[in-house]
Write a protein that holds these residues in place. Structure first.
Motif, PDB file in Angstrom:
ATOM      1  N   LEU A  14     -13.469 -10.361 -21.446  1.00  0.00           N
ATOM      2  CA  LEU A  14     -13.328  -9.751 -22.772  1.00  0.00           C
ATOM      3  C   LEU A  14     -14.057  -8.412 -22.841  1.00  0.00           C
ATOM      4  O   LEU A  14     -13.554  -7.447 -23.420  1.00  0.00           O
ATOM      5  N   THR A  17     -12.065  -5.623 -21.298  1.00  0.00           N
ATOM      6  CA  THR A  17     -11.018  -5.146 -22.210  1.00  0.00           C
ATOM      7  C   THR A  17     -11.605  -4.252 -23.292  1.00  0.00           C
ATOM      8  O   THR A  17     -11.051  -3.204 -23.611  1.00  0.00           O
ATOM      9  N   LEU A  20     -12.399  -0.912 -21.901  1.00  0.00           N
ATOM     10  CA  LEU A  20     -11.146  -0.174 -21.713  1.00  0.00           C
ATOM     11  C   LEU A  20     -10.707   0.463 -23.035  1.00  0.00           C
ATOM     12  O   LEU A  20     -10.317   1.633 -23.092  1.00  0.00           O
ATOM     13  N   LEU A  21     -10.791  -0.320 -24.111  1.00  0.00           N
ATOM     14  CA  LEU A  21     -10.384   0.189 -25.423  1.00  0.00           C
ATOM     15  C   LEU A  21     -11.295   1.316 -25.878  1.00  0.00           C
ATOM     16  O   LEU A  21     -10.851   2.281 -26.492  1.00  0.00           O
ATOM     17  N   ARG A  24     -10.386   4.410 -24.217  1.00  0.00           N
ATOM     18  CA  ARG A  24      -9.146   4.925 -24.764  1.00  0.00           C
ATOM     19  C   ARG A  24      -9.371   5.638 -26.085  1.00  0.00           C
ATOM     20  O   ARG A  24      -8.621   6.515 -26.468  1.00  0.00           O
ATOM     21  N   ARG A  81     -10.811  -6.207 -36.310  1.00  0.00           N
ATOM     22  CA  ARG A  81     -10.160  -7.301 -35.583  1.00  0.00           C
ATOM     23  C   ARG A  81     -10.094  -8.582 -36.399  1.00  0.00           C
ATOM     24  O   ARG A  81      -9.196  -9.388 -36.215  1.00  0.00           O
TER      25      ARG A  81
END
Lengths: 259, 307
Positions: A14, A17, A20-21, A24, A81
């Motif tokens: 997790l 990820t 990574l976000l 970005r 989220r």
């Protein structure tokens, strides 16, 4: 307590990820790295090696490193989220609540640690000394991370939407800044101001980096060994904020939008 | 509390779920019993607000029951959470994904949270998502997102699968695809509990159906059992001569139609037609049908309106 058990495999997956976000999302990343380093730029203008100015700039920078990559980032990630039912979906699987919180905070903590190292480099370039007790400095930063993670959870527990977070974050913005201005408060208020997390971070910077007591202008100077004991009250303040925030967050935490 | 010794994959005893407190409280689930045998598909059928999702959330371990007992694979979904979750797959009625992740990244992330996960490539093949692997979640259609959702549900090769309205919002072709998938799961030995408000879905998939109304199960059994004790129906345009009173029948009106409800269709229909022939009465728009799941469902809905 099985909803709280932590799994390295799940947290690693997790966190990867989430990192990574974050990569970005350039804007978040820029704020997270640039804001903490800005105060240090002021040092290039002043008298080289001025300890009080240096300590103030470093404290301000580190508090920004706790506010942006940790506090704001976790708060907005959590609220968004939750709103988008991502947290609800993840919680139907094997993931525990602790996995979720740790993995959402982890990329921010990594950035704060990197920023701390960069701070040391930039500070030395401006003529400030290498931290007297770098290990304790890092420990202080990590405990600071913990406190601001907890404050973010507490804020998230009563924040309805990402837009609302702009307002609900104000109390934490206050306690994260007022402590830097301790000397400007009347004497009677200073004792209370010193209990703010920002005051604790400021004290810890002075103690672990410069071997100076928290009070401004004091010429007292202690050695490496003394720093451990001197840092305890301020570390205690951060731990107390952590415990208080977690306790408050648990009382009203929700993982899906309130209907 | 009865011991769960029957070997059912899912057992629910006198489940109640109350929202709120005091005068504001609302009992969404009012004492439900449910048994789902291993390797079968069981549908919870009901109109919106019947309590299907409230029931499912407790079985999934997402909410605690107000009272009653739930066993999934013989375990308590809350206290034995880790063991239950490892062997179950859940599909929520509505769920969300991080919009900035691609399909492959989303499944990769989910796989990292699952014990002994199916390879991501296999998951994408199963749900026909291979050519969408590099597409961001935000760019997917509703049906494609639902398929990603299902891929997550099935990632850990679950023994028990719980699907909350799996095909709501899907186009007819995707719906058939999901049906084939659900049957495939059952054929491989998995137990499936699903909710739906589509009658044809319950009829097409489920070995056992429980019809819910206002938080209670009002009918349950195989589709054949559910319709068995329901009256058949004969309808025709109301003639000028009053129709006969049929044995074991009950007459009513639906606009300009006469509706006869009878226990045994064939003799009743014979009697009616003989009467019409003797009186030389023409029965316009004559229709006769045995009870269907739909008529049972409508009867139950009508009971709700009148109660």
């Amino acid at each position: 307590m099985s909803t709280l058990a932590l799994s390295t495999r799940r947290v690693t997956g997790l966190s990867r990820t989430n990192a990574l976000l974050m990569m970005r999302n350039r804007l978040t990343l820029t704020y997270a790295v640039v804001m903490p380093l800005l105060p240090l730029l002021l040092l290039f203008n002043g008298e080289r090696g001025d300890v009080d100015a240096g300590a103030a700039a470093i404290s301000t920078g580190l508090l920004m490193a706790l506010m942006f990559p940790i506090y704001y980032n976790l708060l907005s990630m959590f609220v968004t989220r939750r709103d988008e039912l991502v947290l609800k979906r993840l919680r139907t699987g094997e993931v525990t609540d602790r996995d979720l919180v740790v993995s959402m905070a982890a990329p921010g903590v990594a950035i704060t640690v990197v920023v701390t190292v960069l701070t040391i480099v930039v500070a030395m370039v401006t003529g400030l000394p290498f931290p007297l007790n770098p290990v304790l400095l890092l420990v202080s930063v990590l405990i600071g991370c913990l406190a601001f993670v907890a404050l973010a959870l507490w804020t998230a527990s009563w924040t309805r939407t990402a837009e609302a977070a702009q307002l609900t974050s104000l109390p934490v913005v206050l306690i994260a800044t007022l402590g830097l201005f301790g000397p400007f408060f009347p004497e009677s208020a200073q004792r209370w101001v010193s209990l703010l997390p920002s005051a604790a971070v400021d004290d810890l910077v002075r103690i672990t980096w410069f071997g100076r007591p928290g009070e401004l202008g004091s010429s007292e100077q202690f050695g490496f060994l003394t720093t451990w004991g001197e840092a305890l009250p301020a570390l205690g303040v951060l731990v107390a904020w952590t415990v208080l925030s977690v306790w408050l967050a648990k009382r009203s935490m929700h993982w899906e939008p309130r209907s | 509390m009865p011991e769960p010794t029957s070997g059912n994959a899912i057992e629910v005893r006198d489940l109640r779920r109350v929202y709120g407190r005091g005068a504001q409280s609302f009992e969404a689930v009012r004492g439900i019993d449910l048994d789902v045998a291993p390797g079968t598909i069981h549908a919870l059928l009901g109109v919106n607000g019947a309590g299907k999702t409230s029931t499912l959330e407790v079985i999934e371990g997402l909410a605690r029951p107000s009272s009653g007992e739930v066993r999934v694979l013989g375990m308590d979904p809350v206290t034995d959470r880790a063991d239950v979750r490892r062997r179950t797959g859940v599909l929520l009625q509505r769920s969300g994904f991080v919009a900035d992740l691609t399909v492959a990244e989303t499944l990769q992330m989910w796989a990292s949270t699952v014990t002994d996960a199916r390879p991501v490539g296999e998951s994408m093949e199963m749900l026909d998502l291979v050519d969408r692997a590099g597409t961001r979640m935000r760019a997917l259609s509703g049906g494609e997102q639902r398929r990603v959702d299902l891929a997550c549900t099935l990632m850990g090769r679950p023994d028990v699968v719980m699907l909350d309205e799996p095909t709501t919002g899907l186009d007819p072709e995707s719906r058939r695809h999901v049906w084939r998938l659900v049957r495939g799961l059952r054929d491989e030995g998995a137990t499936v509990l699903l909710t739906t408000h589509y009658l044809e879905e319950a009829e097409a998939l489920a070995e056992q159906i429980s019809i819910m109304r206002r938080g209670a199960v009002v009918r349950s059994g195989t589709p054949a059992q559910i319709v068995a004790d329901q009256p058949s129906e004969i309808t025709f345009a109301t003639p000028s001569v009053p129709p006969p009173c049929l044995r074991g029948g009950h007459a009513g009106r639906d606009g300009d139609l006469t509706v006869l409800q009878v226990d045994d269709l064939q003799p009743a229909l014979t009697e009616l037609l003989r009467w019409a022939e003797e009186r030389d009465v023409r029965l316009d728009r004559l229709a006769a049908r045995t009870a269907s799941l739909e008529s049972v469902f409508l009867t139950i809905a009508a009971e709700e309106d009148h109660s």
